[in-house]
Design an enzyme around this catalytic site. Structure first.
Site, PDB file in Angstrom:
ATOM      1  N   ARG A  59       0.675  -1.227   0.000  1.00  0.00           N
ATOM      2  CA  ARG A  59      -0.011   0.148   0.015  1.00  0.00           C
ATOM      3  C   ARG A  59       0.761   1.223   0.288  1.00  0.00           C
ATOM      4  NH1 ARG A  59      -3.676  -0.788   4.905  1.00  0.00           N
ATOM      5  NH2 ARG A  59      -4.535   1.304   4.180  1.00  0.00           N
ATOM      6  N   ASN A  92      -7.588   8.278   7.480  1.00  0.00           N
ATOM      7  CA  ASN A  92      -6.718   7.950   6.218  1.00  0.00           C
ATOM      8  C   ASN A  92      -5.312   7.821   6.384  1.00  0.00           C
ATOM      9  OD1 ASN A  92      -9.350   7.640   4.923  1.00  0.00           O
ATOM     10  ND2 ASN A  92      -8.937   9.343   3.751  1.00  0.00           N
ATOM     11  N   HIS A 109      -5.270   7.546  12.591  1.00  0.00           N
ATOM     12  CA  HIS A 109      -5.000   6.193  12.394  1.00  0.00           C
ATOM     13  C   HIS A 109      -3.682   6.096  11.783  1.00  0.00           C
ATOM     14  CE1 HIS A 109      -9.556   5.095  12.243  1.00  0.00           C
ATOM     15  NE2 HIS A 109      -8.972   5.146  13.468  1.00  0.00           N
ATOM     16  N   SER A 178     -17.899   5.266   6.414  1.00  0.00           N
ATOM     17  CA  SER A 178     -18.949   4.444   6.636  1.00  0.00           C
ATOM     18  C   SER A 178     -19.550   4.463   7.904  1.00  0.00           C
ATOM     19  CB  SER A 178     -18.391   2.953   6.434  1.00  0.00           C
ATOM     20  OG  SER A 178     -17.490   2.502   7.371  1.00  0.00           O
ATOM     21  N   ASN A 201     -21.020  11.495   1.623  1.00  0.00           N
ATOM     22  CA  ASN A 201     -20.884  10.059   1.593  1.00  0.00           C
ATOM     23  C   ASN A 201     -21.725   9.723   0.273  1.00  0.00           C
ATOM     24  OD1 ASN A 201     -19.060   8.306   2.855  1.00  0.00           O
ATOM     25  ND2 ASN A 201     -20.917   6.923   3.300  1.00  0.00           N
ATOM     26  N   LEU A 202     -20.993   8.548  -0.216  1.00  0.00           N
ATOM     27  CA  LEU A 202     -21.821   7.897  -1.660  1.00  0.00           C
ATOM     28  C   LEU A 202     -23.014   7.393  -1.146  1.00  0.00           C
ATOM     29  CD1 LEU A 202     -20.844   8.069  -4.179  1.00  0.00           C
ATOM     30  CD2 LEU A 202     -19.600   5.629  -3.849  1.00  0.00           C
ATOM     31  N   GLU A 203     -23.375   7.024   0.013  1.00  0.00           N
ATOM     32  CA  GLU A 203     -24.656   6.434   0.524  1.00  0.00           C
ATOM     33  C   GLU A 203     -24.966   6.791   1.937  1.00  0.00           C
ATOM     34  OE1 GLU A 203     -23.380   2.232  -0.211  1.00  0.00           O
ATOM     35  OE2 GLU A 203     -22.251   2.240   1.766  1.00  0.00           O
ATOM     36  N   ALA A 219     -17.566  12.438  -3.625  1.00  0.00           N
ATOM     37  CA  ALA A 219     -16.771  13.290  -3.007  1.00  0.00           C
ATOM     38  C   ALA A 219     -16.107  14.323  -4.077  1.00  0.00           C
ATOM     39  CB  ALA A 219     -15.761  12.688  -1.915  1.00  0.00           C
TER      40      ALA A 219
HETATM   41  C1  BJW Z   1     -17.449   7.565  -1.010  1.00  0.00           C
HETATM   42  C2  BJW Z   1     -16.984   7.464  -2.154  1.00  0.00           C
HETATM   43  C3  BJW Z   1     -16.618   8.437  -2.979  1.00  0.00           C
HETATM   44  C4  BJW Z   1     -16.993   5.305  -1.288  1.00  0.00           C
HETATM   45  N1  BJW Z   1     -17.268   9.627  -2.465  1.00  0.00           N
HETATM   46  N2  BJW Z   1     -17.719   8.431  -0.370  1.00  0.00           N
HETATM   47  C5  BJW Z   1     -17.753  -2.499  19.867  1.00  0.00           C
HETATM   48  C6  BJW Z   1     -18.323  -1.145  20.007  1.00  0.00           C
HETATM   49  C7  BJW Z   1     -17.628   0.053  19.874  1.00  0.00           C
HETATM   50  C8  BJW Z   1     -16.330  -0.020  19.476  1.00  0.00           C
HETATM   51  C9  BJW Z   1     -15.597  -1.090  19.536  1.00  0.00           C
HETATM   52  C10 BJW Z   1     -16.271  -2.030  19.501  1.00  0.00           C
HETATM   53  N3  BJW Z   1     -15.451  -3.317  19.382  1.00  0.00           N
HETATM   54  C11 BJW Z   1     -14.462  -2.881  19.264  1.00  0.00           C
HETATM   55  C12 BJW Z   1     -14.464  -1.372  19.118  1.00  0.00           C
HETATM   56  C13 BJW Z   1     -13.197  -0.627  18.912  1.00  0.00           C
HETATM   57  C14 BJW Z   1     -12.854  -0.615  17.491  1.00  0.00           C
HETATM   58  C15 BJW Z   1     -14.019  -0.492  16.490  1.00  0.00           C
HETATM   59  O1  BJW Z   1     -14.648   0.495  16.324  1.00  0.00           O
HETATM   60  N4  BJW Z   1     -14.441  -1.441  16.128  1.00  0.00           N
HETATM   61  C16 BJW Z   1     -15.713  -1.432  15.271  1.00  0.00           C
HETATM   62  C17 BJW Z   1     -15.523  -2.171  14.013  1.00  0.00           C
HETATM   63  C18 BJW Z   1     -16.759  -2.034  15.964  1.00  0.00           C
HETATM   64  N5  BJW Z   1     -11.882   0.500  17.384  1.00  0.00           N
HETATM   65  C19 BJW Z   1     -10.435   0.453  17.677  1.00  0.00           C
HETATM   66  O2  BJW Z   1     -10.212  -0.516  18.207  1.00  0.00           O
HETATM   67  C20 BJW Z   1      -9.899   1.858  17.720  1.00  0.00           C
HETATM   68  N6  BJW Z   1      -9.331   2.003  18.906  1.00  0.00           N
HETATM   69  C21 BJW Z   1     -10.265   2.448  20.041  1.00  0.00           C
HETATM   70  O3  BJW Z   1     -11.364   2.269  20.000  1.00  0.00           O
HETATM   71  O4  BJW Z   1      -9.337   2.623  21.004  1.00  0.00           O
HETATM   72  C22 BJW Z   1      -9.785   2.590  22.249  1.00  0.00           C
HETATM   73  C23 BJW Z   1      -9.703   4.144  22.753  1.00  0.00           C
HETATM   74  C24 BJW Z   1     -10.409   5.240  21.912  1.00  0.00           C
HETATM   75  C25 BJW Z   1     -10.489   6.476  22.308  1.00  0.00           C
HETATM   76  C26 BJW Z   1      -9.493   6.950  23.448  1.00  0.00           C
HETATM   77  C27 BJW Z   1      -9.026   6.160  24.321  1.00  0.00           C
HETATM   78  C28 BJW Z   1      -9.311   4.591  23.731  1.00  0.00           C
HETATM   79  C29 BJW Z   1      -8.764   1.824  16.535  1.00  0.00           C
HETATM   80  C30 BJW Z   1      -9.313   1.567  15.175  1.00  0.00           C
HETATM   81  C31 BJW Z   1      -8.086   1.475  14.100  1.00  0.00           C
HETATM   82  C32 BJW Z   1      -8.793   1.320  12.781  1.00  0.00           C
HETATM   83  N7  BJW Z   1      -7.777   0.896  11.981  1.00  0.00           N
HETATM   84  C33 BJW Z   1      -8.047   0.940  10.575  1.00  0.00           C
HETATM   85  C34 BJW Z   1      -6.848   0.157   9.852  1.00  0.00           C
HETATM   86  C35 BJW Z   1      -5.686   0.756   9.852  1.00  0.00           C
HETATM   87  C36 BJW Z   1      -5.301   1.667   9.070  1.00  0.00           C
HETATM   88  C37 BJW Z   1      -4.858   0.828   7.547  1.00  0.00           C
HETATM   89  O5  BJW Z   1      -4.607  -0.285   7.562  1.00  0.00           O
HETATM   90  O6  BJW Z   1      -5.232   1.493   6.587  1.00  0.00           O
HETATM   91  O7  BJW Z   1      -8.243   2.195   9.864  1.00  0.00           O
HETATM   92  S1  BJW Z   1      -9.477   0.133  10.154  1.00  0.00           S
HETATM   93  C38 BJW Z   1      -9.996   0.876   8.841  1.00  0.00           C
HETATM   94  O8  BJW Z   1     -11.433   1.526   8.946  1.00  0.00           O
HETATM   95  C39 BJW Z   1      -9.253   2.061   8.779  1.00  0.00           C
HETATM   96  C40 BJW Z   1      -9.867   3.190   8.396  1.00  0.00           C
HETATM   97  O9  BJW Z   1      -9.300   4.410   9.013  1.00  0.00           O
HETATM   98  C41 BJW Z   1     -11.115   2.920   9.444  1.00  0.00           C
HETATM   99  C42 BJW Z   1     -12.523   3.718   8.943  1.00  0.00           C
HETATM  100  O10 BJW Z   1     -12.913   2.943   7.580  1.00  0.00           O
HETATM  101  P1  BJW Z   1     -13.567   4.217   6.643  1.00  0.00           P
HETATM  102  O11 BJW Z   1     -12.595   5.009   6.441  1.00  0.00           O
HETATM  103  O12 BJW Z   1     -14.564   4.772   7.216  1.00  0.00           O
HETATM  104  O13 BJW Z   1     -13.690   3.370   5.256  1.00  0.00           O
HETATM  105  P2  BJW Z   1     -14.806   2.371   4.871  1.00  0.00           P
HETATM  106  O14 BJW Z   1     -14.385   1.707   3.680  1.00  0.00           O
HETATM  107  O15 BJW Z   1     -15.358   1.896   6.074  1.00  0.00           O
HETATM  108  O16 BJW Z   1     -16.181   3.453   4.212  1.00  0.00           O
HETATM  109  C43 BJW Z   1     -15.878   4.393   3.226  1.00  0.00           C
HETATM  110  C44 BJW Z   1     -17.277   5.312   2.682  1.00  0.00           C
HETATM  111  O17 BJW Z   1     -16.872   5.888   1.744  1.00  0.00           O
HETATM  112  C45 BJW Z   1     -18.268   4.144   2.495  1.00  0.00           C
HETATM  113  O18 BJW Z   1     -19.412   4.385   3.259  1.00  0.00           O
HETATM  114  C46 BJW Z   1     -18.769   4.613   0.973  1.00  0.00           C
HETATM  115  O19 BJW Z   1     -19.913   4.639   0.640  1.00  0.00           O
HETATM  116  C47 BJW Z   1     -17.779   5.743   0.728  1.00  0.00           C
HETATM  117  N8  BJW Z   1     -17.609   6.061  -0.547  1.00  0.00           N
HETATM  118  N9  BJW Z   1     -16.664   6.084  -2.472  1.00  0.00           N
HETATM  119  C48 BJW Z   1     -17.782   9.674  -1.174  1.00  0.00           C
HETATM  120  N10 BJW Z   1     -16.303   8.364  -4.222  1.00  0.00           N
END
Ligand code: BJW
Length: 232
Positions: A59, A92, A109, A178, A201-203, A219
């Site tokens: 990546r 991102n 992140h 999302s 967002n797209l949706e 976007a």
């Molecule tokens: C368009 C488009 C176009 C497409 N125009 N739109 C239960 C309940 C609540 C929380 C938790 C739980 N169990 C565990 C947790 C915590 C967990 C979590 O949230 N899990 C859930 C899955 C339930 N979170 C964590 O562990 C985080 N840490 C944490 O909570 O620590 C505790 C703490 C917090 C605060 C204070 C103190 C302590 C850490 C999260 C780490 C996320 N890491 C990742 C991967 C690493 C990066 C990498 O490898 O690249 O980060 S996961 C991945 O998802 C990545 C992203 O940043 C993240 C979010 O994804 P994003 O950006 O939303 O992408 P998509 O694909 O999901 O969505 C894209 C959207 O775009 C779609 O809706 C499309 O429609 C749209 N779209 N084309 C406009 N052209």
């Protein structure tokens, strides 16, 4: 639209989709090709560091083949021309906001073009692949570099700074995410009651009903249009 003192913009993978970077959860997205448990948790790195490094090496290399799109460029223009403060909090790990010209960018992140030494703790700019025998340029220890990425179960970066930004925000805009991953998914609830909130967002995202306004579409079209509105 009125004038705002502090605009906070949360961005996710959707803003980089039109640049050719895959999102995570869309059809054909990254999590359909790799299981989260295999590449994006600290446990996965302990179990199979080579596989995790390969995922991020690929990546990181792909970043050289893409460029910012109209949405990134519009946000950079907003920061340059808007009379108030404009800050991007991005989930991102790409560098497309910076390459478009934005300077107030918080990478909650982590960043693909940085690695972290597990021996000395330093964060280092890194352009190439990380190999098994890559050494830390600061402490010279070999084999202790990890991607500067926040994996599931790890605490996101700059959490206190982000809380203060949300506290001060009078306009909160969420673009291309999302709403599945916390804490970012909860930011719309953290902002003050009188903060105006807009989703692009797209949706509709999982949390769409929490926003004052939802705009659906790419976007690359909707962000420049919103920036024109804010600057007019
Ligand atoms: C368009 C488009 C176009 C497409 N125009 N739109 C239960 C309940 C609540 C929380 C938790 C739980 N169990 C565990 C947790 C915590 C967990 C979590 O949230 N899990 C859930 C899955 C339930 N979170 C964590 O562990 C985080 N840490 C944490 O909570 O620590 C505790 C703490 C917090 C605060 C204070 C103190 C302590 C850490 C999260 C780490 C996320 N890491 C990742 C991967 C690493 C990066 C990498 O490898 O690249 O980060 S996961 C991945 O998802 C990545 C992203 O940043 C993240 C979010 O994804 P994003 O950006 O939303 O992408 P998509 O694909 O999901 O969505 C894209 C959207 O775009 C779609 O809706 C499309 O429609 C749209 N779209 N084309 C406009 N052209």
């Amino acid at each position: 639209m009125g004038t705002f003192s502090n605009i906070v913009i949360l961005t996710g993978a959707g803003i980089s989709a039109e640049s050719g970077i895959m999102t995570f959860r869309d059809a054909g997205g990254l999590w359909e090709q790799q299981r989260i448990e295999d590449v994006a948790t600290p446990e996965a790195f302990v179990r199979d560091p080579a596989r995790v490094q390969a995922f991020y090496n690929e990546r990181r290399a792909a970043l050289y083949t893409v460029a910012p799109n109209r949405a990134h460029e519009a946000l950079a223009r907003l920061e340059r021309e808007y009379p108030g403060t404009v800050t991007i909090v991005t989930q991102n790990v790409d560098d497309l906001h910076e390459r478009a010209g934005s300077s107030r960018v918080v990478h909650m992140h982590g960043e693909l073009r940085k690695v972290r030494c597990r021996m000395c703790g330093n964060v280092i700019e890194w352009e190439d692949d990380v190999e098994e025998d890559s050494g830390c340029p600061d402490c010279c220890t070999v084999g202790r570099l990890r991607p500067h990425i926040v994996w599931f179960g790890e605490v996101p970066l700059y959490i206190d700074e982000i809380s203060s930004l949300l506290e001060e925000a009078d306009l909160f805009i969420s673009i291309g995410t999302s709403g599945e991953v916390y804490p970012a998914a909860g930011f719309v609830i953290e902002v003050k009651e009188h903060t105006h909130t807009i989703e692009i967002n797209l949706e509709p995202s999982r949390g769409a009903s929490l926003f004052d306004e939802c705009r659906q579409g790419p976007a690359g079209i909707l962000v420049p249009a919103l920036v024109d509105e804010l600057l007019s």
